[in-house]
Design a protein around this motif. Sequence first.
Motif, PDB file in Angstrom:
ATOM      1  N   GLU A  39      10.355   4.783   0.921  1.00  0.00           N
ATOM      2  CA  GLU A  39      11.118   4.908   2.058  1.00  0.00           C
ATOM      3  C   GLU A  39      11.018   6.740   2.714  1.00  0.00           C
ATOM      4  N   ASP A  40      10.443   7.227   1.761  1.00  0.00           N
ATOM      5  CA  ASP A  40      10.218   8.735   2.229  1.00  0.00           C
ATOM      6  C   ASP A  40       8.880   8.979   2.945  1.00  0.00           C
ATOM      7  N   CYS A  41       8.105   7.858   3.096  1.00  0.00           N
ATOM      8  CA  CYS A  41       6.870   7.772   3.735  1.00  0.00           C
ATOM      9  C   CYS A  41       6.971   7.216   4.835  1.00  0.00           C
ATOM     10  N   THR A  42       7.300   8.058   6.057  1.00  0.00           N
ATOM     11  CA  THR A  42       7.835   7.594   7.381  1.00  0.00           C
ATOM     12  C   THR A  42       6.705   7.605   8.415  1.00  0.00           C
ATOM     13  N   THR A  43       5.359   7.863   8.019  1.00  0.00           N
ATOM     14  CA  THR A  43       4.460   7.893   9.119  1.00  0.00           C
ATOM     15  C   THR A  43       3.192   7.234   8.453  1.00  0.00           C
ATOM     16  N   TYR A  44       1.950   6.969   9.238  1.00  0.00           N
ATOM     17  CA  TYR A  44       0.932   6.518   8.842  1.00  0.00           C
ATOM     18  C   TYR A  44      -0.278   7.090   9.550  1.00  0.00           C
ATOM     19  N   ALA A  45      -1.538   7.137   8.910  1.00  0.00           N
ATOM     20  CA  ALA A  45      -2.633   7.570   9.503  1.00  0.00           C
ATOM     21  C   ALA A  45      -3.739   6.459   9.398  1.00  0.00           C
ATOM     22  N   GLU A  46      -4.541   6.722  10.712  1.00  0.00           N
ATOM     23  CA  GLU A  46      -5.668   5.643  10.972  1.00  0.00           C
ATOM     24  C   GLU A  46      -6.958   6.291  10.275  1.00  0.00           C
ATOM     25  N   CYS A  47      -7.463   5.884   9.302  1.00  0.00           N
ATOM     26  CA  CYS A  47      -8.547   6.310   8.531  1.00  0.00           C
ATOM     27  C   CYS A  47      -9.834   6.113   9.379  1.00  0.00           C
ATOM     28  N   SER A  48     -10.999   7.108   9.084  1.00  0.00           N
ATOM     29  CA  SER A  48     -12.174   6.521   9.757  1.00  0.00           C
ATOM     30  C   SER A  48     -12.944   5.577   8.698  1.00  0.00           C
ATOM     31  N   ASP A  49     -14.284   5.252   9.361  1.00  0.00           N
ATOM     32  CA  ASP A  49     -14.881   4.093   8.642  1.00  0.00           C
ATOM     33  C   ASP A  49     -15.394   4.786   7.352  1.00  0.00           C
ATOM     34  N   GLN A  50     -15.205   5.853   7.002  1.00  0.00           N
ATOM     35  CA  GLN A  50     -16.006   6.402   5.770  1.00  0.00           C
ATOM     36  C   GLN A  50     -14.767   6.553   4.583  1.00  0.00           C
ATOM     37  N   GLU A  51     -13.595   6.315   4.999  1.00  0.00           N
ATOM     38  CA  GLU A  51     -12.440   6.431   4.184  1.00  0.00           C
ATOM     39  C   GLU A  51     -11.558   5.266   3.980  1.00  0.00           C
ATOM     40  N   SER A  52     -10.757   5.211   2.772  1.00  0.00           N
ATOM     41  CA  SER A  52      -9.854   4.270   2.088  1.00  0.00           C
ATOM     42  C   SER A  52      -8.639   4.761   1.944  1.00  0.00           C
ATOM     43  N   ASP A 100      -4.301  -3.117   6.385  1.00  0.00           N
ATOM     44  CA  ASP A 100      -3.388  -2.204   6.609  1.00  0.00           C
ATOM     45  C   ASP A 100      -2.147  -2.018   5.954  1.00  0.00           C
ATOM     46  N   TYR A 101      -1.862  -0.469   5.473  1.00  0.00           N
ATOM     47  CA  TYR A 101      -0.767  -0.034   4.515  1.00  0.00           C
ATOM     48  C   TYR A 101      -1.052  -0.791   3.118  1.00  0.00           C
ATOM     49  N   CYS A 102      -2.460  -1.021   2.766  1.00  0.00           N
ATOM     50  CA  CYS A 102      -2.459  -1.372   1.196  1.00  0.00           C
ATOM     51  C   CYS A 102      -2.268  -0.815   0.153  1.00  0.00           C
ATOM     52  N   ASN A 103      -1.835   0.713   0.496  1.00  0.00           N
ATOM     53  CA  ASN A 103      -1.646   1.510  -0.443  1.00  0.00           C
ATOM     54  C   ASN A 103      -0.164   1.612  -0.605  1.00  0.00           C
ATOM     55  N   ASP A 104       0.708   0.720  -0.120  1.00  0.00           N
ATOM     56  CA  ASP A 104       2.243   0.591  -0.317  1.00  0.00           C
ATOM     57  C   ASP A 104       2.787   0.613  -1.627  1.00  0.00           C
ATOM     58  N   GLY A 105       1.734  -0.277  -2.203  1.00  0.00           N
ATOM     59  CA  GLY A 105       2.241  -0.590  -4.002  1.00  0.00           C
ATOM     60  C   GLY A 105       1.260  -0.071  -4.896  1.00  0.00           C
ATOM     61  N   LEU A 106       0.475   0.844  -4.749  1.00  0.00           N
ATOM     62  CA  LEU A 106      -0.469   1.253  -5.552  1.00  0.00           C
ATOM     63  C   LEU A 106       0.335   2.538  -6.533  1.00  0.00           C
ATOM     64  N   CYS A 107      -0.051   2.420  -7.470  1.00  0.00           N
ATOM     65  CA  CYS A 107       0.566   3.385  -8.605  1.00  0.00           C
ATOM     66  C   CYS A 107       1.912   3.026  -8.656  1.00  0.00           C
ATOM     67  N   ASP A 108       2.323   1.724  -8.476  1.00  0.00           N
ATOM     68  CA  ASP A 108       3.854   1.375  -8.726  1.00  0.00           C
ATOM     69  C   ASP A 108       4.716   2.122  -7.635  1.00  0.00           C
ATOM     70  N   LEU A 109       4.320   2.311  -6.603  1.00  0.00           N
ATOM     71  CA  LEU A 109       5.336   3.048  -5.293  1.00  0.00           C
ATOM     72  C   LEU A 109       6.233   2.266  -4.998  1.00  0.00           C
ATOM     73  N   LYS A 110       7.476   2.662  -5.269  1.00  0.00           N
ATOM     74  CA  LYS A 110       8.596   1.909  -5.332  1.00  0.00           C
ATOM     75  C   LYS A 110       8.951   1.342  -3.773  1.00  0.00           C
ATOM     76  N   LYS A 111       9.359   0.192  -3.678  1.00  0.00           N
ATOM     77  CA  LYS A 111       9.848  -0.235  -2.337  1.00  0.00           C
ATOM     78  C   LYS A 111      11.233  -0.775  -2.533  1.00  0.00           C
ATOM     79  N   ASN A 112      12.242  -0.074  -2.036  1.00  0.00           N
ATOM     80  CA  ASN A 112      13.727  -0.595  -2.025  1.00  0.00           C
ATOM     81  C   ASN A 112      14.191  -1.497  -0.932  1.00  0.00           C
ATOM     82  N   THR A 113      13.450  -1.270   0.160  1.00  0.00           N
ATOM     83  CA  THR A 113      13.918  -1.850   1.323  1.00  0.00           C
ATOM     84  C   THR A 113      13.035  -2.073   2.419  1.00  0.00           C
ATOM     85  N   THR A 114      13.154  -2.985   3.503  1.00  0.00           N
ATOM     86  CA  THR A 114      12.446  -3.036   4.817  1.00  0.00           C
ATOM     87  C   THR A 114      12.117  -1.923   5.624  1.00  0.00           C
ATOM     88  N   MET A 115      10.703  -1.475   5.986  1.00  0.00           N
ATOM     89  CA  MET A 115      10.587  -0.541   6.780  1.00  0.00           C
ATOM     90  C   MET A 115      10.240  -0.983   8.038  1.00  0.00           C
TER      91      MET A 115
END
Length: 236
Positions: A39-52, A100-115
């Motif tokens: 919930e503290d992650c309120t923005t996103y970025a668009e990566c280049s084709d050389q990034e993940s 898109d947003y596949c890093n939402d749950g990596l490293c057990d990033l907690k998700k407590n509600t809908t964004m």
Amino acid sequence: MNEYFSVLLFMLHILLCIKESEAQWYLRCRICNRANALEDCTTYAECSDQESCFTDLVVTPDQRLVYNAGCRSNTACGHANKPVLNGDIVMCSSCCSGGDYCNDGLCDLKKNTTMRMSCDGHEGRPGATQYPEDCQQFRICDYNEACFARTTAVNSDSAIEHYTSCLDLRTCQSLVNGVKDAYHATDVLLGKRNTNICAICCNDELCNEYSCPSIKRRIVNLIENDAFNMTTLKEI
């Protein structure tokens, strides 16, 4: 003959434009900076084709457990994790590029509600955007609210703007009620860029990141297939 070649060149130009447009797809990744939860992650970025996308779980010098996330070069993602990064002890570091947003749950990033997406010009958030994809602001709606999207004509030149926010759940339920019949009655108008107004609600994760007419089409399709809950405003 000249007219024939003019038409041929025009068609070739259109095909090249379509190909170029289709090629410009960028992976969207959640951005976190010293976040305690998703919930503290309120923005996103668009990566280049050389990034993940990446997510790091680190222990700060003052012993806090926080998350950092965003885009990272594929080269860096392929290397062994550093035990210490910028003074932080790295407990977990992971990359992904599966969507898109596949890093939402990596490293057990907690998700407590809908964004939800929210470009409404309130509380420091950006205002309405020309295109839905230009809104890069996430928001948590209250338990008695749902996602809201509106497309509005802003001048006589048929320019439009896309407004996204949270709206009272009961108001949203009234808005969605009867949307199927209303949609089929005005479908032709809603498909054009000179539409006067379109407004709709939904309640799934980031369901309002698309244009209002697109959201309406999706909801109508779900309703017709008995796959939409008219109370929660979520896909079944």
